[in-house]
Motif scaffolding. Structure first.
Motif, mmCIF file in Angstrom:
data_model
loop_
_atom_site.group_PDB
_atom_site.id
_atom_site.type_symbol
_atom_site.label_atom_id
_atom_site.label_comp_id
_atom_site.label_asym_id
_atom_site.label_seq_id
_atom_site.Cartn_x
_atom_site.Cartn_y
_atom_site.Cartn_z
ATOM 1 N N UNK A 25 -3.754 -24.926 7.592
ATOM 2 C CA UNK A 25 -3.173 -26.264 7.776
ATOM 3 C C UNK A 25 -2.955 -26.963 6.440
ATOM 4 N N UNK A 26 -2.320 -28.102 6.493
ATOM 5 C CA UNK A 26 -2.164 -28.924 5.303
ATOM 6 C C UNK A 26 -3.544 -29.437 4.886
ATOM 7 N N UNK A 27 -3.819 -29.349 3.598
ATOM 8 C CA UNK A 27 -5.124 -29.743 3.096
ATOM 9 C C UNK A 27 -5.448 -31.190 3.473
ATOM 10 N N UNK A 28 -6.631 -31.388 4.025
ATOM 11 C CA UNK A 28 -7.072 -32.736 4.387
ATOM 12 C C UNK A 28 -6.750 -33.130 5.812
ATOM 13 N N UNK A 29 -5.930 -32.357 6.490
ATOM 14 C CA UNK A 29 -5.621 -32.669 7.890
ATOM 15 C C UNK A 29 -6.799 -32.243 8.763
ATOM 16 N N UNK A 30 -7.303 -33.196 9.540
ATOM 17 C CA UNK A 30 -8.489 -32.903 10.337
ATOM 18 C C UNK A 30 -8.151 -32.332 11.710
ATOM 19 N N UNK A 31 -6.956 -32.581 12.200
ATOM 20 C CA UNK A 31 -6.563 -32.105 13.525
ATOM 21 C C UNK A 31 -5.687 -30.866 13.381
ATOM 22 N N UNK A 32 -5.942 -29.874 14.240
ATOM 23 C CA UNK A 32 -5.170 -28.630 14.211
ATOM 24 C C UNK A 32 -4.878 -28.203 15.642
ATOM 25 N N UNK A 33 -3.648 -27.777 15.874
ATOM 26 C CA UNK A 33 -3.190 -27.398 17.206
ATOM 27 C C UNK A 33 -2.579 -25.997 17.165
ATOM 28 N N UNK A 34 -2.721 -25.292 18.279
ATOM 29 C CA UNK A 34 -1.962 -24.071 18.525
ATOM 30 C C UNK A 34 -1.079 -24.308 19.751
ATOM 31 N N UNK A 49 -8.237 -28.611 17.752
ATOM 32 C CA UNK A 49 -9.460 -28.814 16.981
ATOM 33 C C UNK A 49 -9.379 -30.167 16.275
ATOM 34 N N UNK A 50 -10.491 -30.897 16.298
ATOM 35 C CA UNK A 50 -10.561 -32.164 15.574
ATOM 36 C C UNK A 50 -11.917 -32.227 14.875
ATOM 37 N N UNK A 51 -11.890 -32.090 13.568
ATOM 38 C CA UNK A 51 -13.114 -32.197 12.786
ATOM 39 C C UNK A 51 -14.187 -31.253 13.299
ATOM 40 N N UNK A 52 -15.383 -31.798 13.499
ATOM 41 C CA UNK A 52 -16.517 -31.015 13.989
ATOM 42 C C UNK A 52 -16.717 -31.127 15.495
ATOM 43 N N UNK A 53 -15.777 -31.772 16.174
ATOM 44 C CA UNK A 53 -15.895 -31.936 17.623
ATOM 45 C C UNK A 53 -15.615 -30.624 18.342
ATOM 46 N N UNK A 54 -16.109 -30.531 19.578
ATOM 47 C CA UNK A 54 -15.817 -29.349 20.387
ATOM 48 C C UNK A 54 -14.310 -29.272 20.634
ATOM 49 N N UNK A 55 -13.721 -28.086 20.506
ATOM 50 C CA UNK A 55 -12.275 -27.974 20.688
ATOM 51 C C UNK A 55 -11.857 -28.206 22.130
ATOM 52 N N UNK A 56 -10.622 -28.666 22.293
ATOM 53 C CA UNK A 56 -10.012 -28.802 23.613
ATOM 54 C C UNK A 56 -9.296 -27.490 23.907
ATOM 55 N N UNK A 57 -9.882 -26.693 24.788
ATOM 56 C CA UNK A 57 -9.347 -25.362 25.090
ATOM 57 C C UNK A 57 -8.544 -25.344 26.380
ATOM 58 N N UNK A 58 -8.178 -26.516 26.867
ATOM 59 C CA UNK A 58 -7.628 -26.608 28.217
ATOM 60 C C UNK A 58 -6.306 -25.872 28.402
ATOM 61 N N UNK A 59 -5.600 -25.557 27.323
ATOM 62 C CA UNK A 59 -4.312 -24.886 27.445
ATOM 63 C C UNK A 59 -4.373 -23.369 27.323
ATOM 64 N N UNK A 91 2.810 -21.041 17.417
ATOM 65 C CA UNK A 91 2.998 -22.079 16.413
ATOM 66 C C UNK A 91 1.703 -22.838 16.183
ATOM 67 N N UNK A 92 1.444 -23.136 14.945
ATOM 68 C CA UNK A 92 0.286 -23.936 14.550
ATOM 69 C C UNK A 92 0.787 -25.252 13.970
ATOM 70 N N UNK A 93 0.078 -26.328 14.231
ATOM 71 C CA UNK A 93 0.424 -27.632 13.669
ATOM 72 C C UNK A 93 -0.846 -28.317 13.204
ATOM 73 N N UNK A 94 -0.717 -29.136 12.165
ATOM 74 C CA UNK A 94 -1.849 -29.963 11.743
ATOM 75 C C UNK A 94 -1.417 -31.423 11.677
ATOM 76 N N UNK A 95 -2.396 -32.297 11.769
ATOM 77 C CA UNK A 95 -2.089 -33.736 11.861
ATOM 78 C C UNK A 95 -3.151 -34.557 11.134
ATOM 79 N N UNK A 96 -2.695 -35.574 10.416
ATOM 80 C CA UNK A 96 -3.568 -36.617 9.905
ATOM 81 C C UNK A 96 -2.820 -37.906 10.123
ATOM 82 N N UNK A 97 -3.221 -38.685 11.124
ATOM 83 C CA UNK A 97 -2.400 -39.832 11.515
ATOM 84 C C UNK A 97 -1.573 -39.452 12.731
#
Lengths: 111, 112
Positions: A25-34, A49-59, A91-97
């Protein structure tokens, strides 16, 4: 700066084999999606994935799919015992904001 | 019925035309509305990002959100051949995960 990178760009495998897809992901982005993009189905959310939280695997479509994110950075999506219906672009995506930035994807073909 | 409906086209227009793309949705919880552009064998690229209802303009692009009708639109003015791509709408609710729910995408060809 560098965007989201994914490897490999293309993967051809035989039915029944395991595959690993990587996302940087982009450096510093805490959220990551597949997401998965397949003909006729469009883009589908897989896992978040968001930081150290449990991932949302619902998909995740089945227990053959799993993903991990090490050190809050690189993520690996693993598909075990691949099936032909797993053929798609992953596809992978990352997000900050607000905005999600996408990588170019990994095109998976299962023969 | 899918949560987000989008006509896949294809849509073919002459250079300079105004293009109208739209999506309808069923879940009133959606609060974030986005339009992405995707070129062949590339990842989606964000064009427009709108929170809640209203209009937003950026250069030749205008996004509109009508939450009462559950209808979103993207307008492209003075279309160019370089605008030829697939346009995808993506929606998210107000929760923290912001996972995107996608339309199928509309394939657009702008002919010189």
């Amino acid at each position: 700066g560098a965007g989201v990178s994914q490897s490999p760009s293309n993967k051809v495998t035989e039915k029944g084999k395991d595959v690993e897809l990587r996302c940087d992901p982009i450096s510093g982005h805490t959220a990551l999606y597949w997401y998965r993009q397949s003909l006729g189905q469009g883009l589908e959310f897989l896992i978040y994935f968001q930081g150290n939280s449990a991932p949302d695997k619902s998909g995740l479509p089945s227990d053959r799919f799993s993903a991990e994110r090490t050190g809050g950075s690189v993520s690996t999506l693993t598909i075990q015992r691949t099936q032909q219906e797993d053929s798609a672009v992953y596809l992978c995506a990352s997000r900050q904001g607000g905005e999600q930035f996408f990588g170019p994807g990994t095109r998976l073909t299962v023969l | 019925q899918k949560e987000v409906e989008q006509d896949p086209g294809p849509l073919s227009v002459p250079e300079g035309a105004i293009v109208s793309l739209n999506c309808t949705y069923s879940n009133s919880a959606f609060q974030y509305f986005m339009w992405y552009r995707q070129y062949s064998r590339k990842g989606p690229e964000l064009l427009m990002y709108t929170y809640s209802s209203g209009n937003k303009e950026d250069g030749r692009f205008t996004a509109q959100v009508d939450k009462s009708s559950k209808y979103i639109s993207l307008f492209i003015r003075d279309s160019q051949p370089s605008d030829s791509a697939t346009y995808l709408c993506a929606l998210a609710n107000a929760g923290n995960n912001r996972k995107l729910i996608w339309g199928l995408g509309t394939s657009l060809a702008v002919n010189p």
